[in-house]
Design an enzyme around this catalytic site. Structure first.
Site, short mmCIF file in Angstrom:
data_model
loop_
_atom_site.label_atom_id
_atom_site.label_comp_id
_atom_site.label_asym_id
_atom_site.label_seq_id
_atom_site.Cartn_x
_atom_site.Cartn_y
_atom_site.Cartn_z
N ASP A 199 0.86 -1.17 0.00
CA ASP A 199 0.00 0.00 0.00
C ASP A 199 0.91 1.23 0.00
O ASP A 199 1.85 1.30 0.77
CB ASP A 199 -0.89 0.00 1.24
CG ASP A 199 -1.83 1.19 1.27
OD1 ASP A 199 -2.48 1.43 0.25
OD2 ASP A 199 -1.90 1.86 2.31
N ASP B 242 -1.45 -0.44 6.53
CA ASP B 242 -1.60 0.13 7.87
C ASP B 242 -2.98 0.70 8.12
O ASP B 242 -3.28 1.13 9.22
CB ASP B 242 -0.55 1.23 8.10
CG ASP B 242 -0.71 2.38 7.11
OD1 ASP B 242 -1.53 2.27 6.17
OD2 ASP B 242 -0.01 3.40 7.28
N THR C 21 0.52 4.57 0.76
CA THR C 21 0.52 5.44 1.94
C THR C 21 1.00 4.68 3.16
O THR C 21 0.47 3.63 3.51
CB THR C 21 -0.89 6.01 2.19
OG1 THR C 21 -1.35 6.64 1.01
CG2 THR C 21 -0.85 7.00 3.33
#
Length: 851
Positions: A349, A607, A351
């Site tokens: 991911d 996250d 970000t």
């Protein structure tokens, strides 16, 4: 565009039954009812707070103490590791330790101490296993405390973070996006609260929760916020046992461990009849000295047991946990170390992985003639609408603080007088990764009502909008762009609000790249691990960021909204492209499944709450320590230092463990095979067993025990392959057969060559020399590819055996003395022929029986 012009721009209402795309709010919104009734509105800072007089204050200190005294505490002993008692029991009370223990006691009574050395080796190995796992337990326990969830509980009207185990019955627990519901309860406050219960029910769609609804432990918040009253704590909570089991130190569900168990099962079945036959042969058929017959019988049984393999595997895993723990990496399930050794695709991911969590506002571009000062007032008020802002909104808050301070506008050109503090929030819609935007409604300083959306431009704008071209140019530079749009009619709940929103300004955000991300991507490329960047952001923008970090194939981007729904076609698209944008949480899950359908072993990092479903389905889930509690709950590995650069260390550790254990398992099982075959040959030919326990203890130590320990801890970058049992046995069986045959041939020749007193000792010495040389050649093959220390290791083991042969007191201690020159050189010649045959067989097996 002026405020008056904005007010007159809307008013169109979609037809009956139309719903705003992705908007999960309902018409029963209590805040909207309050607005419609003309109730007085609260000021800007809180989002949807009830009147202060009615705000639940939670339990008082006295009530908490009373409940603690009654034992109404969330005292579930969620452990990250086995207890010390369990560690000792698991390492000491094993089937093979029992067998060897009995044989050791027998040998202590019937033979010299040197024939009982094998028992001391087992004690040492078991002790090492206990110590290493105890060290791993300490590391895991300390790391688990660091990564433990800290729910926010309201007591005496004050919110504070406490340990999960400190929650008592009746506590008021606050919730926000990403928070895990740690105990069962009843919703007391809800502001667009959406709960994902997929971990409990399997249903992927979030459930909207209102006051009075039940929430279950194990679920987590995907949008909105609120608070709930704990109604079940401790072992009564729905997911208490599930949570305890999921976070326990365990070695189950591992191909390596199950493979070793399978091998040991077959070894047991081979060992039992062979040992019985050997006992009968040595004690009944041969009329030898009783004590010597017992000693040689035990000498035939002991090496059949690959007892050190189980202990060495435990030690390798435990040391792996300690090594990773020093790098702030929490391994919640030990098989994850092994699993990462098999990974060939890593899904990232963007970000929080390639980029750091924070962003900066680079520029604000008004659209359609909007007034820049007014846009900045809207953004300042928008920042106050969410008490738990995401990274994008936090960047806006930093640039346009609600208190009217100067804030870092990062080139946004602030010109207003900071009067947004007089605006009041009347409604808020938290950001949802499914709909890709958030919303807020205000009463402005002059009493005018307005509603706004802030989110993905390519979601809120129509395909032909001219603003998309300049957005695309910004995305190509790796910048992130948000669209601020006004909702006609001033109500977020209006049907079709998103579709009718009027573009007002572009907010350009600059992402902070992780300085170590480029080196990490290069590592994966070097290790032939494919990297797929999966993000909810614009695909072109994500590709630009990945390109800056040197990701191979970063130019191959794909908007997930164009991703085929057919699993096979999706798998093809996944293999062809490297960067995917506008991916929904459900798509992330489908993409992982598509890759797995093609035989890939997939690791997923993330996250955020939108990563949970994919993390749960991936072969290995990796969460950042600063990520949401939900992601940490389902991930097998948590990077507590939030550094993506730690992941190569985890992968390398996994490859080291599985690759090296596969190597040394061949050593152990070669010994088992030749021990069983020698026993069978002895039974069939009715001769004395050639070895005493001391001989095989010496051989095992020099050709297996010491080398295996070093080889198991050595660096190893090879990707682990499946079919562990097949890969090990395809080499162990022919190697053991060649070792047994060559040794027995030497023994038979020696029996014809020597006669008289001391003949059996001379025969044993010649056979031991052959077996040692053949076993050393097996070790030399396994030690490849050679490095200086591997060559030194093999040479040191050979030197050790040579010292035993030339030092008189060692000759006597191990009963090894070569007599004459004919048989010793014959033993060397037979061993050399066996080595040539071994080399040929290993190469042939490698070509013929590929695992």
């Amino acid at each position: 565009m002026t405020q008056r012009a904005l007010d007159s721009s809307g008013g169109q209402t979609p037809g009956p039954g139309e719903q705003p795309p992705g908007n999960s709010r309902t018409s029963g919104n209590p805040r909207q009812a309050k607005i419609d009734a003309g109730a007085e509105l609260d000021p800007v800072h809180p989002v949807d707070p009830p009147p202060p007089a009615h705000r639940p204050e939670g339990l008082t200190t006295a009530e908490v103490a009373e409940r603690v005294a009654r034992g109404e505490v969330n005292d579930v002993p969620v452990r990250s590791s086995r207890s010390v008692v369990e560690i000792v029991r698991a390492n000491v009370f094993t089937r093979f330790n029992l067998i060897i223990g009995v044989l050791w006691v027998i040998m202590l009574f019937v033979a010299p101490i040197q024939d009982s050395l094998f028992g001391f080796v087992i004690v040492a190995n078991t002790g090492i296993g206990i110590i290493q796992e105890w060290r791993a337990k300490k590391t895991l326990d300390s790391l688990a405390v660091i990564g433990e969830a800290k729910p926010t509980v309201r007591r005496d009207g004050t919110a504070s973070e406490i340990s999960t185990s400190e929650i008592v019955l009746g506590d008021l627990v606050e919730l926000g996006p990403g928070d895990k519901v740690v105990v069962d309860g009843t919703v007391a406050e809800a502001d667009s609260l959406e709960i994902d219960e997929s971990l409990l029910t399997g249903e992927a769609d979030p459930v909207i929760k209102r006051a009075g609804d039940q929430v279950m432990s194990g679920s987590f918040v995907v949008a909105g916020g609120g608070a709930f009253t704990a109604t079940k704590v401790g072992r009564e909570a729905y997911a208490a046992q599930l949570a305890e089991e999921a976070s326990r130190f365990t070695l189950v569900h591992s191909e390596l461990r199950s493979g070793i168990s399978t091998i040991l099962k077959y070894v047991t079945w081979m060992m039992v009849p062979t040992a019985i036959g050997l006992i009968i042969s040595q004690l009944v058929v041969k009329d030898n000295n009783f004590k010597e017959s017992v000693a040689r019988t035990v000498g035939g049984i002991v090496p059949m047991i690959p007892e050190g393999l189980v202990l060495l595997t435990s030690v390798a895993f435990a040391i792996g946990v300690v090594r990773l723990g020093r790098k702030q990496c929490l391994v919640q399930e030990l098989p994850a170390i092994e699993g990462l050794a098999r990974v060939d695709v890593v899904c990232l991911d963007k970000t929080g992985t390639l980029t750091e969590g924070g962003m900066d506002v680079s520029e604000v571009r008004p659209l359609n003639g909007s007034d820049e000062a007014y846009v900045q007032r809207v953004l300042r008020a928008f920042g106050s609408s969410d008490p738990r802002p995401n990274a994008s909104l936090q960047a806006i808050i930093d640039a346009y603080p609600a208190d009217g301070g100067d804030g870092d506008t990062a080139g946004a050109g602030r010109t207003d007088g900071g009067d947004a503090g007089s605006w009041a929030v009347i409604d808020a819609m938290p950001f949802s990764s499914a709909r890709k935007y958030s919303g807020a409604a205000f009463t402005e300083a002059d009493g005018t009502a307005s509603a706004w959306l802030l989110g993905a431009p390519d979601v809120l704008l129509s395909e032909g909008d001219p603003a998309l071209k300049q957005i695309e140019r910004l995305n190509e530079q790796g910048l992130r762009v948000l669209l601020l749009a006004r909702v006609p009619g001033g109500a977020l709940d209006a049907p079709g609000a998103a579709a009718e929103a009027v573009p007002t300004a572009l907010v350009v955000l600059e992402q902070r790249l992780r300085p170590d991300a480029g080196d990490t991507l290069a590592y994966f490329a070097d290790q032939n691990v494919a990297t797929k960047v999966i993000s909810g952001d614009n695909a072109v923008s994500v590709g630009a960021v990945a390109g800056k970090l040197g990701l191979a194939g970063a130019e191959n981007t794909l908007d997930a909204r164009r991703l085929p729904s057919d699993p096979d076609e999706m798998a093809t698209a996944m293999e062809r492209n490297a960067v995917f944008g506008r991916v929904t949480p459900q798509q992330k899950r489908d993409m992982v499944a598509a890759l797995q359908s093609r035989g890939h072993t997939v690791a997923m990092t993330g996250d955020g709450v939108n990563d949970v479903l994919a993390l749960k389905d991936a072969d290995i889930g990796v969460s950042m320590g600063s990520g949401s509690e939900a992601t940490r709950a389902v991930a097998q590995i948590v990077l507590l230092n939030n550094s993506f650069a730690t992941l190569p260390s985890v992968v390398a550790e996994g490859r080291r463990v599985i690759g090296n254990i596969t190597r040394v398992a061949t050593l152990f099982l070669t010994k088992t095979v030749y021990s069983v075959l020698l026993a069978i040959l002895v039974v069939c030919t009715q001769v004395e067993y050639p070895f005493l326990p001391r001989h095989l203890t010496l051989l095992s130590t020099l050709t297996i025990g010491v080398p295996a320990f070093f080889l198991a801890l050595a660096p190893n970058k090879e990707r682990a392959q499946p079919n562990f049992v097949r890969r090990v046995m395809r080499y162990a069986i022919p190697s053991g057969a060649i070792a047994a045959a060559s040794t027995f041939v030497t023994y038979l020749l020696a029996r014809h060559h020597y006669s008289g007193a001391g003949a059996l000792e001379a025969e044993t010495s010649a056979a031991t020399l052959t077996l040692f040389l053949v076993s050393m050649y097996v070790l030399a093959i396994i030690a490849r590819p050679y490095t200086w220390w591997r060559v030194a290791l093999v040479a040191a083991m050979g030197l050790g055996f040579l010292i035993v042969l030339v030092v008189p007191w060692l000759q006597d201690f191990f009963a090894l003395k070569l007599v004459g020159t004919v048989m010793p050189w014959a033993a060397v010649g037979i061993a050399a022929a066996a080595a040539v045959l071994l080399e040929f067989v290993w190469r042939w097996v490698g070509r013929r029986f590929r695992a």
